[in-house]
Design a protein around this motif. Structure first.
Motif: not given
Length: 101
Positions: A19-22, A38-45
């Motif tokens: 689902r490409r989610t956390l 949502y993975f697509q919203a992640i900019e940095e970790v």
């Protein structure tokens, strides 16, 4: 750490590559989710080396997941767990980019 009320709360996170989610829940037995990243919203970790997470219960195990909307501050139970979660989240977010190409 909470988004609106800046207090620390335990959460149960579920990484879903399909689902490409956390997704996160109040605890591991809860079925109603508290939120989703949502993975697509992640900019940095990144490791919270600047100690931006206010009153973290364990600053040396605190890391951040930055999205378009907010920064999620998380505390891992151990250094190994922190490295694994950071790697998994980064890999998931980067994997999403490969699907978009």
């Amino acid at each position: 750490m909470g988004g609106k009320i800046k207090t620390w709360k335990k959460r149960w996170f579920v990484f879903d590559q399909n689902r490409r989610t956390l997704t996160y829940f109040a605890d591991k037995h809860e079925t109603k989710m508290k939120g989703v990243i949502y993975f697509q919203a992640i900019e940095e970790v990144y490791y919270d080396h600047l100690k931006n997470a206010h009153k973290s219960p364990n600053p040396s195990l605190t890391f951040s997941v930055k999205t378009h909307d907010r920064v999620y501050y998380m505390v891992a139970p151990s250094p190994e767990a922190m490295r694994i979660w950071m790697d998994v989240i980064v890999t998931g977010a980067e994997g999403h980019m490969h699907f978009m190409v």
